[in-house]
Design an enzyme around this catalytic site. Structure first.
Site, mmCIF file in Angstrom:
data_model
loop_
_atom_site.group_PDB
_atom_site.id
_atom_site.type_symbol
_atom_site.label_atom_id
_atom_site.label_comp_id
_atom_site.label_asym_id
_atom_site.label_seq_id
_atom_site.Cartn_x
_atom_site.Cartn_y
_atom_site.Cartn_z
ATOM 1 C CG ASP A 1 17.631 34.480 18.808
ATOM 2 O OD1 ASP A 1 18.765 35.010 19.354
ATOM 3 O OD2 ASP A 1 16.504 35.091 19.373
ATOM 4 C CG HIS A 2 18.477 32.012 21.967
ATOM 5 N ND1 HIS A 2 17.157 32.124 23.049
ATOM 6 C CD2 HIS A 2 19.064 33.304 22.156
ATOM 7 C CE1 HIS A 2 17.080 33.532 23.399
ATOM 8 N NE2 HIS A 2 18.157 34.056 22.847
ATOM 9 C CE1 TYR B 1 22.568 35.201 21.342
ATOM 10 C CE2 TYR B 1 21.799 35.079 23.635
ATOM 11 C CZ TYR B 1 21.593 35.708 22.254
ATOM 12 O OH TYR B 1 20.612 36.359 21.771
ATOM 13 C CB CYS C 1 12.795 38.315 17.382
ATOM 14 S SG CYS C 1 13.455 36.925 18.464
ATOM 15 C CG HIS D 1 16.974 38.077 16.828
ATOM 16 N ND1 HIS D 1 16.711 38.613 17.826
ATOM 17 C CD2 HIS D 1 18.170 38.629 16.129
ATOM 18 C CE1 HIS D 1 17.709 39.514 18.057
ATOM 19 N NE2 HIS D 1 18.459 39.562 17.015
ATOM 20 C CG HIS E 1 14.238 42.092 20.315
ATOM 21 N ND1 HIS E 1 13.282 41.157 21.074
ATOM 22 C CD2 HIS E 1 15.082 40.976 19.984
ATOM 23 C CE1 HIS E 1 13.633 39.741 21.261
ATOM 24 N NE2 HIS E 1 14.823 39.627 20.312
#
Ligand code: DNO
Length: 408
Positions: free
Chosen positions: A361-362, A380, A281, A308, A243
């Site tokens: 993601d998020h 999240y 990501c 992501h 990551h």
């Protein structure tokens, strides 16, 4: 055209799930339309082996909800492996044993990171946007306040401009001690899925353990880790996905080695194997203006094993906030298009593992989630991520339909 047709060859939609204590249950994830989860055994201390039976139980829980566990996020890398000290043979053996156990249970992808001391960093978890929803935010002035006034890291001032140092002091003085304490926790309690109750002295001790690392030391330690784990990943058919650093620039006076295209290339060269791959990501990489995201997808495509998708909005003062998934600094259509093209290439090459999995993601805290009691892992929320997933799904479908229409 049937939009759910498998002939559209879309990527698999996933959601992160933190386990049975996650306030967003598997049933909601399924209702959001995802078919897979990225999940981990957060109850196991960093550095210990994940027992096969515990992996199987977790997998069965996920499958009983009608979902698949296709990607582990993450098997954390112990700090001793990053600093290169301690009982390395035991830690590396534990890591490879965990990989073998995961492979034996049929889970093919493992995400990890090599960020020293802290996982991702933000300075505000509830930044209020004009529409009333809340997002994560990073402000270098506030981070300077953390380093200089809270942590009192020797030499921290030198990493900031005089103006930033002055603004940081003024901002710090404007907080009462409760607000200062809350702000400190925002920064140091960011290990996803677990609450360690760390304090400033713990962080100082963790930082001190990096003091001996010379230039390049962190990279040498990553190379040693890869040398141990990649052969095992290859032998078991497992793919590892590093990551990127979040944020993708140096913090706390520590080295960063996974922030740019050149650095990712260097990581790939450390072990030239498809098993040594990347978690692409978009949000993390986008916080740096010199990262050209669609170009990076194309450059690293064959070794992207997990995705992501989110965006950040960079601001002129060096701060950034997490924007809507299809807004902000990330050219998401071009990123999605490059990912779809990589899947097509893999299919043409006859690869059975052509399908990429992505997760939104998020997500912002919005609507009914705003009234929920605290407990959601920052980033999240359920509804905000579902919005992101729905938008990304629409984008991918649209790109596929445009291609089909062009062919017909
Ligand atoms: C943040 C996440 C990261 C990520 C780890 C991977 O929301 O993207 O915490 O899971 O860095 O090891």
């Amino acid at each position: 055209m049937n939009l759910s047709s498998p002939d559209l060859f879309l990527p698999e939609e996933a959601f992160r799930w933190f386990g049975p204590n996650d306030p967003v249950p598997l049933a909601f994830i399924r209702q959001a339309g995802a078919t897979a989860v990225f999940s981990a055994l957060h109850q196991i201390p960093y550095g210990e082996v994940w027992p096969r039976a515990t992996i199987r139980e977790h997998k069965e829980l996920i499958e009983s909800a009608g979902l698949r566990w296709t990607c582990v996020e993450s098997v954390p890398v112990h700090e001793d492996i990053k600093t290169g000290r301690g009982d390395l043979p035991r830690l590396l053996k534990n890591y490879t044993d965990t990989l073998c156990h995961l492979a034996a249970e049929g889970i093919p992808v493992v995400i990890y990171n090599f960020m020293p001391v802290l996982d991702w960093i933000r300075t505000d978890m509830n930044h209020i946007l004009p529409d009333g929803s809340q997002c994560l935010h990073f402000n270098p002035v506030r981070f300077a306040a953390f380093e200089i006034h809270a942590l009192q890291r020797p030499g921290a001032e030198a990493d900031y401009t005089a103006e930033q140092v002055n603004s940081a002091a003024a901002w710090w003085r404007s907080l009462d001690s409760t607000a200062q304490g809350k702000f400190i926790q925002t920064i140091i309690d960011v290990f996803p899925g677990c609450k360690w109750g760390l304090n400033l002295d713990d962080i100082r001790a963790m930082l001190a353990r990096y003091a001996h690392l010379r230039n390049g030391g962190l990279a040498e330690n990553l190379a040693r880790f890869l040398e141990a784990v990649i052969p095992v990943a290859e032998a078991t058919g497992m793919r590892l996905a590093i990551h990127p650093d979040d944020p993708p620039f140096p913090v706390l006076g520590l080295p960063r080695i996974v922030s740019t295209a050149a650095q990712i290339e260097t990581v790939f060269q450390m072990a030239d194997s498809p098993a040594n791959g990347l978690c692409f990501c978009a949000g993390s990489l986008s916080a740096r203006p010199d990262n050209d995201l669609p170009a990076m997808v194309k450059q690293f495509a064959p070794r992207i094993h997990a995705v992501h998708l989110r965006s950040t909005q960079r601001l002129p003062d060096g701060s950034f906030f997490e924007a809507d998934h299809l807004a902000g600094s990330v050219p998401m259509p071009a990123v999605a298009q490059a990912l779809l093209e990589e899947q097509d290439r893999r299919r043409k090459a006859g690869r059975t593992d052509w399908q990429l999995a992505f997760r939104p993601d998020h997500g912002h805290v919005m609507m009914d989630d705003l009234a929920k009691p605290p407990g959601i892992t920052p980033g999240y929320s359920c509804i905000g991520r579902m919005r992101g997933l729905a938008e990304l799904r629409g984008l991918m479908l649209g790109l596929r339909c445009a291609k089909t229409a062009a062919v017909n």
